[in-house]
Design a protein around this motif. Structure first.
Motif, short mmCIF file in Angstrom:
data_model
loop_
_atom_site.label_atom_id
_atom_site.label_comp_id
_atom_site.label_asym_id
_atom_site.label_seq_id
_atom_site.Cartn_x
_atom_site.Cartn_y
_atom_site.Cartn_z
N ALA A 109 20.18 45.92 52.80
CA ALA A 109 21.30 46.82 53.07
C ALA A 109 20.80 48.11 53.74
N ARG A 110 19.63 48.54 53.34
CA ARG A 110 19.08 49.77 53.94
C ARG A 110 18.63 49.57 55.38
N LEU A 111 18.45 48.30 55.77
CA LEU A 111 18.14 48.03 57.18
C LEU A 111 19.38 48.21 58.05
N ARG A 112 20.54 48.20 57.42
CA ARG A 112 21.81 48.36 58.16
C ARG A 112 22.65 49.42 57.47
N PRO A 113 22.17 50.67 57.50
CA PRO A 113 22.82 51.72 56.70
C PRO A 113 24.24 52.06 57.17
N ASP A 114 24.59 51.66 58.39
CA ASP A 114 25.92 51.99 58.91
C ASP A 114 26.96 50.92 58.60
N ARG A 115 26.55 49.86 57.91
CA ARG A 115 27.48 48.77 57.63
C ARG A 115 27.93 48.84 56.17
N ARG A 116 29.21 48.58 55.91
CA ARG A 116 29.70 48.82 54.57
C ARG A 116 30.00 47.56 53.74
N ILE A 117 29.83 46.38 54.36
CA ILE A 117 30.17 45.15 53.63
C ILE A 117 28.92 44.32 53.32
N LEU A 118 28.84 43.87 52.07
CA LEU A 118 27.83 42.90 51.66
C LEU A 118 28.60 41.59 51.46
N GLY A 159 32.88 41.17 61.24
CA GLY A 159 31.46 41.12 61.53
C GLY A 159 30.81 42.48 61.73
N ASP A 160 31.50 43.37 62.43
CA ASP A 160 30.82 44.62 62.75
C ASP A 160 30.78 45.58 61.56
N GLU A 161 31.35 45.15 60.43
CA GLU A 161 31.22 45.96 59.22
C GLU A 161 30.20 45.37 58.24
N VAL A 162 29.76 44.14 58.51
CA VAL A 162 28.86 43.45 57.58
C VAL A 162 27.42 43.87 57.82
N GLY A 163 26.74 44.26 56.77
CA GLY A 163 25.33 44.61 56.88
C GLY A 163 24.42 43.50 56.43
N ASP A 182 21.83 28.10 61.59
CA ASP A 182 23.14 28.43 62.15
C ASP A 182 23.71 29.72 61.54
N LEU A 183 23.68 29.83 60.23
CA LEU A 183 24.27 31.02 59.61
C LEU A 183 23.44 32.26 59.91
N THR A 184 22.12 32.08 60.02
CA THR A 184 21.26 33.22 60.37
C THR A 184 21.60 33.70 61.79
N ALA A 185 21.78 32.77 62.72
CA ALA A 185 22.09 33.14 64.10
C ALA A 185 23.44 33.86 64.16
N ARG A 186 24.42 33.34 63.44
CA ARG A 186 25.74 33.99 63.42
C ARG A 186 25.65 35.41 62.82
N THR A 187 24.84 35.50 61.77
CA THR A 187 24.67 36.81 61.12
C THR A 187 24.06 37.81 62.09
N HIS A 188 23.06 37.35 62.81
CA HIS A 188 22.39 38.24 63.77
C HIS A 188 23.34 38.63 64.91
N ARG A 189 24.17 37.68 65.34
CA ARG A 189 25.12 38.02 66.41
C ARG A 189 26.10 39.10 65.96
N ALA A 190 26.34 39.12 64.64
CA ALA A 190 27.22 40.16 64.09
C ALA A 190 26.47 41.46 63.82
N GLY A 191 25.16 41.43 64.06
CA GLY A 191 24.37 42.65 63.84
C GLY A 191 23.92 42.84 62.41
N ALA A 192 24.04 41.82 61.60
CA ALA A 192 23.67 41.94 60.18
C ALA A 192 22.34 41.21 59.90
N VAL A 193 21.86 41.32 58.67
CA VAL A 193 20.63 40.62 58.28
C VAL A 193 20.93 39.66 57.14
N THR A 194 20.07 38.63 57.04
CA THR A 194 20.28 37.59 56.03
C THR A 194 19.32 37.74 54.86
N VAL A 195 19.82 37.41 53.68
CA VAL A 195 18.97 37.19 52.51
C VAL A 195 19.29 35.78 52.01
#
Lengths: 419, 419
Positions: A109-118, A159-163, A182-195
């Motif tokens: 989450a700290r890698l995407r401090p501007d995103r508000r959704i987990l 997507g643009d709110e998801v961190g 697939d889900l990792t690629a979609r996550t990255h396209r939305a600018g978020a990171v995966t766990v």
């Protein structure tokens, strides 16, 4: 097609059959719960004894340096890394999956401090959901939990709110698989990171964390990796995130120079920053020994076998359990099925107790699920055949009330298991 | 007064001398680093082997219930509780001290949500300082770190803003003790709660957490408790806080009904809520075995002996080390001295290496401190005498450059140690 002779033929043709000798299993047991706690590798007791008596007793404090204890979290982490498609220097072992999840989710989450959704898998293992809720609350994030299959749509929707996206390659209840790449690629396209939570996948399914571009991942080592009860968990962080990774668990062993004991925390440049506190060396040495069984085995071969075991289980299910109140929960499609088969039955808990009394060990997920997990290294086709046969016998007997008083019989015997 | 004959006489009069048989120590070693890693209890290898081969191998998944693994964190916690003055049901074992500190500090701060200052011992062990900083940042608190001795004044200065006070009963560097009851009472008068780090006190000094009104405490079990390298840490939370305790590490095993696997986290009513994730059973069983050595020993007797050992060390220091560049860092006053003696010397690191080559094991805290810890259960007065004697010999020899090439001699031998 589902006779015991067929099972025996499949076992004779199984290139992994000899690996069973690398484990000690109690006599008379068909163990289909290695997806919960793996069986004991034959080399574990001696390895542990060596750690205790040749290292701790004889070397005392010098074990930390001379016996490599201090480096063990990274060294053993790299051994796990090989099984999950992670190049060296990105995987560390230690603490529990719950602790690693807390650390991973917060770091992500700290890698995407501007995103508000987990965003997380609403069908994930309970601890994933509990920790995601805790991290979201602590960081002031909004937690959205939806089924794995709906995560792509959720990413599209906001997507643009998801961190951070938290998911699992295998549903722990149903055994259904999900596509990490697939889900990792979609996550990255939305600018978020995966766990990713790898608990029910590592050591059983091919994983390619580096190739799939995964950001962070955690997992336990006591299931398919057979590290022992409560064996240390592990954390993967892709190298590209190391410099920016800002974890909450700033333990002293993650310091760039732990023994300088400086007033302020300065994290190690490497994956060592995720070492946190003193590693549980005894548990870790058992895990280290357990990983020996994978040394000359490929995950592809393991996957080929557990796919075959699952297919054979389903064939036996069709042949033996039809009309007895069971439903197959796990997908029939090989590619969508992990290393387990889950059935549902209204009488699940009682059936599982009865199975245990006959020497067949699986587990129950309330209220109606019976889970059977397949560790390719020690489960045989004959095991599958025998387990389904006994399950069918029990379900039938339960329909005839007068049979309930029959004494429990152990499974393994010349006559009982004849199909 | 400081002759070897005196030491031997003190050993003969020592009621705890027979306890040394409960440990296995390598031959020819004087081990004065049990405050860093305790020596191996003689019963540990067999206990561990039993857990691995009689429990894990034979009972597999059923070990969690049939062998009490699930309850082990609380059961072993209660055994530690007895040594720290905690009634049953308030101490849990698991994870590392760093992780427990993070959980404890956050939980404590949430008990005082209206207070903005986290006050902590500026001389504390590094991980305490690093974690306090992390928690303060995460919760938006202001961290103030001052030496233990100045905490009362700091409480007076901004008491009504302080939510949490983190301290330690023993300074890990100097061995100076601090009054738990007094600082706890002052903290409560200011309306704040205490978190104590017991790492360097538990098993060596009398602690009375319940009687002193302590709120939370953490500690490791690999020092005076001899639980093994990286043995699980423990957390104490006073019963009066259980219902309100709101921890960040909401692992599934802290749930009121873990195996119901409900979507939402609902913490157990009891201390079990602090169990977090799957306990490291192998490391935990070694700790469990280690605690057997305390079964018929009182902490008062342990304290009486380590007070005597410290006093004798200082007498030997006065007699043997005067004028050789050493300074005594630890207080001479018995009541203000923990279970260790710390010296400073400009050549500390080299001297400690030389000591090790002669079989005397202590440790160094950079740049100038030499630490010697006394586990009353296996350290003798003769050990103290011999260690100081060798240290004096080395410091003298180092002043004579031509002696530096003399081959290292093991300490223990008929003639070398004659005083």
């Amino acid at each position: 097609m589902t006779s015991r002779a067929t099972a025996e033929r499949l076992d004779r043709a199984d290139p992994l059959a000899p690996a069973r000798e690398r484990f000690e299993l109690p006599a008379g047991v068909v163990y289909l719960d290695g997806n919960s706690l793996g069986a004991m590798p034959a080399g574990t007791p001696a390895a542990l004894d060596r750690t205790v008596r040749r290292q701790w007793r004889d070397h005392l404090i010098k074990g930390w340096t001379d016996d490599g204890w201090l480096d063990a979290p990274m060294r053993v982490g790299d051994r796990i890394g090989r099984l999950i498609g992670a190049a060296p220097g990105q995987t560390v072992t230690g603490d529990s999956t719950s602790v690693q999840l807390f650390n991973a989710l917060t770091t992500a989450a700290r890698l995407r401090p501007d995103r508000r959704i987990l965003l997380s898998d609403g069908d994930g293992f309970p601890t994933d959901r509990y920790l995601a809720a805790s991290v979201a609350r602590m960081l002031g994030l909004e937690l959205r939990q939806v089924p794995m299959a709906e995560l792509p749509a959720a990413l599209d929707a906001y997507g643009d709110e998801v961190g951070v996206v938290l998911g699992s390659p295998v549903d722990f209840r149903t055994g259904e698989t999900h596509d990490v790449a697939d889900l990792t690629a979609r996550t990255h396209r939305a600018g978020a990171v995966t766990v990713w939570d790898l608990c029910h996948a590592a050591g059983a399914l091919p994983l390619a964390l580096d190739a799939d571009g995964v950001d962070l991942a955690v997992g336990c080592s006591y299931k398919y990796l057979s590290g022992g009860p409560g064996a240390p968990a592990y954390l993967y962080v892709a190298r590209r995130h190391h410099a920016a990774a800002d974890q909450p668990l700033t333990g002293w062993l993650g310091h760039a120079a732990p023994f300088a004991m400086t007033p302020d925390y300065r994290p190690a440049d490497s994956m060592a920053r995720f070492r946190i506190g003193a590693p549980h060396i005894l548990s870790l040495s058992a895990l280290d020994a357990a990983l020996d069984v994978f040394d000359d085995v490929s995950v592809a071969d393991i996957r080929a076998k557990n796919t075959g075991l699952g297919r054979f289980f389903i064939e036996c299910f069709d042949a033996r359990l039809a009309g007895l109140g069971f439903e197959l929960v796990t997908p029939r499609d090989d590619a969508r099925r992990g290393s387990q088969v889950t059935l549902s039955h209204p009488d699940a808990a009682r059936l599982m107790d009865q199975l245990a009394a006959r020497g067949v060990i699986g587990d129950v997920r309330p209220p109606t699920l019976l889970r059977f997990g397949f560790n390719s290294l020690y489960v045989s086709y004959t095991d599958i055949h025998d387990a389904v046969t006994v399950l069918g016998d029990l379900a039938e007997a339960n329909r005839r009330p007068h049979d309930r008083t029959a004494p429990a019989q152990r499974l393994i015997g010349e006559t009982h298991v004849a199909q």
